[in-house]
Design a protein around this motif. Sequence first.
Motif, short mmCIF file in Angstrom:
data_model
loop_
_atom_site.label_atom_id
_atom_site.label_comp_id
_atom_site.label_asym_id
_atom_site.label_seq_id
_atom_site.Cartn_x
_atom_site.Cartn_y
_atom_site.Cartn_z
N LEU A 48 20.68 -52.86 14.53
CA LEU A 48 20.56 -51.47 14.93
C LEU A 48 19.15 -51.18 15.43
CD1 LEU A 48 22.46 -49.71 12.00
CD2 LEU A 48 23.30 -50.08 14.32
N LEU A 52 19.10 -45.58 13.41
CA LEU A 52 20.24 -45.07 12.66
C LEU A 52 20.96 -44.02 13.51
CD1 LEU A 52 18.64 -44.65 9.12
CD2 LEU A 52 20.14 -46.50 9.91
N PRO A 53 22.28 -43.93 13.41
CA PRO A 53 23.01 -42.93 14.19
C PRO A 53 22.54 -41.52 13.87
CG PRO A 53 24.51 -44.55 13.26
CD PRO A 53 23.18 -44.79 12.62
N ASP A 56 17.30 -39.78 14.06
CA ASP A 56 16.51 -40.74 13.30
C ASP A 56 15.05 -40.57 13.73
OD1 ASP A 56 15.40 -42.80 11.92
OD2 ASP A 56 16.57 -44.39 12.87
N VAL A 95 15.60 -50.46 12.71
CA VAL A 95 15.96 -50.56 11.30
C VAL A 95 15.31 -51.78 10.67
CG1 VAL A 95 17.90 -50.90 9.73
CG2 VAL A 95 18.10 -49.27 11.62
N ALA A 108 21.42 -50.31 6.30
CA ALA A 108 22.50 -50.32 7.28
C ALA A 108 23.83 -49.89 6.66
CB ALA A 108 22.63 -51.71 7.90
N THR A 156 24.34 -47.55 4.68
CA THR A 156 24.44 -46.09 4.58
C THR A 156 25.03 -45.47 5.83
OG1 THR A 156 22.19 -45.78 5.45
CG2 THR A 156 22.43 -46.07 3.07
N VAL A 157 25.18 -46.23 6.92
CA VAL A 157 25.63 -45.64 8.20
C VAL A 157 27.12 -45.37 8.27
CG1 VAL A 157 25.61 -45.94 10.70
CG2 VAL A 157 23.61 -46.59 9.32
N HIS A 217 27.11 -49.77 8.51
CA HIS A 217 27.04 -50.84 9.50
C HIS A 217 26.64 -52.12 8.77
CE1 HIS A 217 26.29 -52.81 13.38
NE2 HIS A 217 25.16 -53.27 12.86
#
Length: 465
Positions: free
Chosen positions: A230, A233-234, A237, A243, A274, A276-277, A279
């Motif tokens: 990534l 983060l989506p 951010d 990341v 990751a 937490t996304v 991902h």
Amino acid sequence: MTARANRSAKLTLAALTPPDILLPSNHRRAGAEFMRRVGLIGLLTLFLWPAPAGAAERLAFVVGVGSYQNLGQDAQLARPPADAQAVGDTLQGLGFRVTLLSHAVTQENFLRRFSIFADQVQPGDTALVYFAGHGIAIQGTNYLLPSDIPAVEAGQEMLARSRSLAEADLSAALRQRGARVVVMVIDACRNNPFPRNGTRAIGQDAGLARTEPADGVFSLYAAGAGQQALEKLPGSDPNPNSVFTRIFVQQIRKPGLNLIDLGESVRDEVARLAETVPHKQVPAYYNEVRGARFVSLASTDAAAPPAVAPATVSPKPQGISSAVAARPPDPAPPQAILPSPAQMPSSQGLKTPPSSIVYPPPASTLMRPPAPVANALPPPEPAPVARFGMFSHPIRLDPTGDNWVALRSLPSGQGGYRIAKLGPEALFSVIGRQGIWVNVRLRGGPSGWVHGDYVGCCRRAPIEP
């Protein structure tokens, strides 16, 4: 000798010669002459004493490529220049000599700058290469893409290889220069930047390939084989770094964190962030550096192994201080302390002078060595001292069943082949990790992959089996 050096020599001789009033009257002239000769010998020795070899250096080549002029909008990256700047600033603060390249990173400019960087590497140095940008895997080899990579299409793999930078070539060039440790940090496991033509594409869809590093190389990738790293983060951010890089910069600042622990901590923290996304991004590292547990990027000696004290050797005469010369001769050999480096003339060129010297006692106090004892036995040779280390070992085995775990050639339960069966007494060192699979090297045996559920730590055992 120049006037300045001559004056310094006179001042040093004056400092080394005691005042006449400190010597007994009947020895004043002889003592002064003796001290002048000793002082002259010491001064000349200081001038001619060879300077110790320079300590090994730590150098870093840091690259961030965000703009790809021949590729589409989807292939442009926003964070690699900031990633390179953050890594470069951090490494410079840790004592690295940094070469930073984040603008106009064409293939030609990259190679020119890297050639200059490689020429600075001397035998014994530590060299680190960090790359943030796009990378692709072609036939099991990882390639880093410069900003002027052409928009190649399916079937043009040869063109893509010729216009990119092979990761293995970079590390090999540094090893050829004599670098003791080469660290490759690659944040290029993003999506494939080349357009897909039907069902075919240049390289694999995402991520880089799993590669075995050469001897002396430690490789750390932003994601495991085939995974996509990534860039951010989506959503919103605010962090300017990717990341992977934001975690990497945090971890390398920790004093004493060795390479193996660095790989483990970066892997765990990036994977946790990751998720937490959500991902799946699990960084992978591969180690072929001997003594990697004693190599720290945070400092040159924070994780150094304990050194064995060398045998004491009496240094050559260097001079004598007035404080020692003021005392009358003693039966025991006196020790003379040299002036501190700050008090020495700069023309001496002495970086680390010996701290003390020993003079022989007067001839009248010398004694003959004791006579050898008849039929005396030679002293026994000291027994060799065993070197111990900490090793991992299999866990969760079923003693009522097969009671072993497989050491496999690949990080897969189906691919590759079984190298050996490891029982509960097997010992091995962890040298890498990919997902749930752990890359291990048996004590005195081959290396391979073991499922992480069956790897535990630690047992103390001799390093040699």
